[in-house]
Design an enzyme around this catalytic site. Structure first.
Site, PDB file in Angstrom:
ATOM      1  CB  CYS A  77       3.838   8.834  -6.574  1.00 22.67           C
ATOM      2  SG  CYS A  77       4.527   9.597  -5.094  1.00 22.67           S
ATOM      3  CG  HIS A 178       0.674   6.541  -3.711  1.00 23.64           C
ATOM      4  ND1 HIS A 178       1.610   5.803  -4.402  1.00 23.64           N
ATOM      5  CD2 HIS A 178       1.360   7.522  -3.096  1.00 23.64           C
ATOM      6  CE1 HIS A 178       2.814   6.306  -4.192  1.00 23.64           C
ATOM      7  NE2 HIS A 178       2.688   7.361  -3.408  1.00 23.64           N
ATOM      8  CD  GLU A 180      -0.385   3.097  -5.640  1.00 20.57           C
ATOM      9  OE1 GLU A 180      -0.986   3.879  -6.411  1.00 20.57           O
ATOM     10  OE2 GLU A 180       0.765   3.328  -5.208  1.00 20.57           O
TER      11      GLU A 180
END
Lengths: 196, 256
Positions: A77, A178, A180
């Protein structure tokens, strides 16, 4: 294998760390230059604004450390945007490892900024980071500034304009979305990075 | 193409997920982590956790469960509940939340929105608005809706507030139309459409989902970016995979 997360004050550090733990890797959180230099893999997470992000890296004395790394590095990001030359956000000089200029999404009727949500990935260049990724698979984005497409683009996405979703140059890699928080797609790409 | 988001909302009270009708009469639905995992597996695009009694009780959200959720969940989630300061927001974000949502504390002190946006960027800052149509036909905001004994009516017009929060740095707005909340007769398309016209950031519909066509209407007619619902998901009345199949068949872009 040692994996470090560079603690540059990004609020998503915990989430990235948990995502790596789900893959069986315990990444150390550090801002220590020697630890970063010695790591097998370096991840630069980041949520926030480019100016404070670079200011924090400078305060920690990490700008030259990051520029000199030879092992695989992954920016996530804002971390990806900081790998570029310059960001329009706060007119910020960044690390200059990828020759791209980060720009705010162009205002357009009906275009919502921040670009927030799940969007498709279009693969522009084969790369081990994207191994096993299917055309059009979706990832979760949250950002108002974006890296244009160029030689550095591995995968693109669209939000009023086409922009870089994944980039790489030499040992430096970046994901605008993202991983994650991108379900199994994100986990796959993180695993790919760990195997580079 | 950016997908429209389906967002189960988990109202949290005393460490468990609860659901009430029109913000009253709460019943326990299950454990926080169990429900979060269930929705993740079913294909929810995002989760929202509201610690509904935090604001009325004058405390911040309990961070222990935020961290538990962050460890197991690989989709984004937003946390709301009594976040009154940058420090409290930072703690919740560092515990692993992707976004924080403010509602009553922002009404009490609107500069909170500016401070949060400056500290974390607008993409982390969601503003929740509880809105009710009054007898004069105007939509106005409500404060402390988590506790009926503490709920307050404010003179602020919903649309004025929606404009102000964007100027202050809201990166997303959740508009909870209280007239339709919990009664499953559909989202308030009138109010959402009027709000959409002045909302330049992502807009999330909340309140009233009872059937798949309600979601379609919110996306197609009110052009919202996401639709939030609680009871229809908790009760199993609507399964997320079937809902997404329905939306896809009706031309709404969704992640499947």
């Amino acid at each position: 294998m040692s994996v470090v997360l560079v603690d540059a004050g990004g609020t998503n550090i915990g989430s990235v760390r948990y995502a790596l733990q789900r893959l069986g890797v315990d990444a150390a959180l550090t801002s220590d230059a020697a630890t970063i230099r010695a790591a097998d893999k370096v991840i630069l997470p980041g949520v926030g604004a480019a100016g404070p992000g670079m200011a924090r890296l400078r305060e920690l004395g990490l700008v030259e450390v990051l520029r000199s790394l030879r092992q695989p590095v992954l920016g996530v990001c804002l971390g990806m945007q900081l790998l570029c030359t310059h960001s329009e956000e706060g007119d910020t000089e960044c690390l200059g490892l990828i020759p791209a200029l980060v720009r705010r999404f162009t205002e357009a009727p009906g275009l919502r900024v921040p670009h927030m949500g799940w969007n498709g990935l279009s693969i522009l260049r084969e790369h081990p980071l994207l191994a096993g990724l299917g055309e059009g698979e979706q990832a979760y984005f949250v950002h108002s500034y974006a890296v244009p497409t160029g030689d550095w683009t591995l995968a693109a996405s669209d939000h009023g304009e086409t922009f870089s979703a994944a980039i790489a140059r030499n040992n430096f890699h970046g994901l605008q979305f993202h991983p994650e928080r991108s379900g199994t797609v994100g986990a796959k790409l993180l695993r790919n990075f760990l195997e580079l | 193409m950016l997908s429209r988001r389906i967002i189960p909302c988990l109202d949290v009270r005393d460490g468990q997920v609860v659901k009430g009708v029109r913000f009253r009469d709460h019943v326990v639905m299950g454990g926080i982590v169990d429900l979060a995992l269930r929705y993740r597996d079913e294909g929810a695009d995002e989760l929202v956790f509201y610690d509904i009694t935090a604001s009325p009780e004058g405390r911040s959200v309990d961070r222990a469960w935020v961290e538990k959720v962050a460890r197991v969940i690989d989709i984004p989630f937003c946390v709301a509940g009594g976040i009154r300061s940058v420090d409290e927001a930072r703690a919740v974000l560092h515990a692993g939340a992707d976004k924080i949502s403010v509602n009553s504390p922002a009404l009490a002190r609107p500069a909170l929105i500016d401070e949060l946006a400056a500290a974390f960027g607008v993409q982390c800052v969601v503003v929740g608005i509880d809105s009710l149509r009054e007898t004069d036909g105007e939509w106005r905001v409500r404060q402390y809706t988590g506790d009926p004994s503490k709920m307050q009516a404010l003179p602020r017009r919903t649309l004025d507030w929606m404009e102000e929060v964007q100027q202050r740095g809201a990166g997303e707005v959740v508009l909870n139309c209280m007239d339709s909340d919990g009664v499953r007769r559909g989202y308030d398309l009138d109010q959402l459409s009027v709000a959409r016209a002045i909302c330049r950031v992502p807009l999330i519909a909340s309140g009233g989902a009872g059937a798949p066509e309600h979601f379609r209407d919110a996306f197609v007619e009110a052009d919202v970016d996401g639709a939030l619902a609680a009871s229809v998901f908790h009760s199993g009345a609507i399964a997320i995979p079937a809902l997404k199949r329905y939306l896809h068949e009706h031309g709404v872009p969704v992640r499947r």
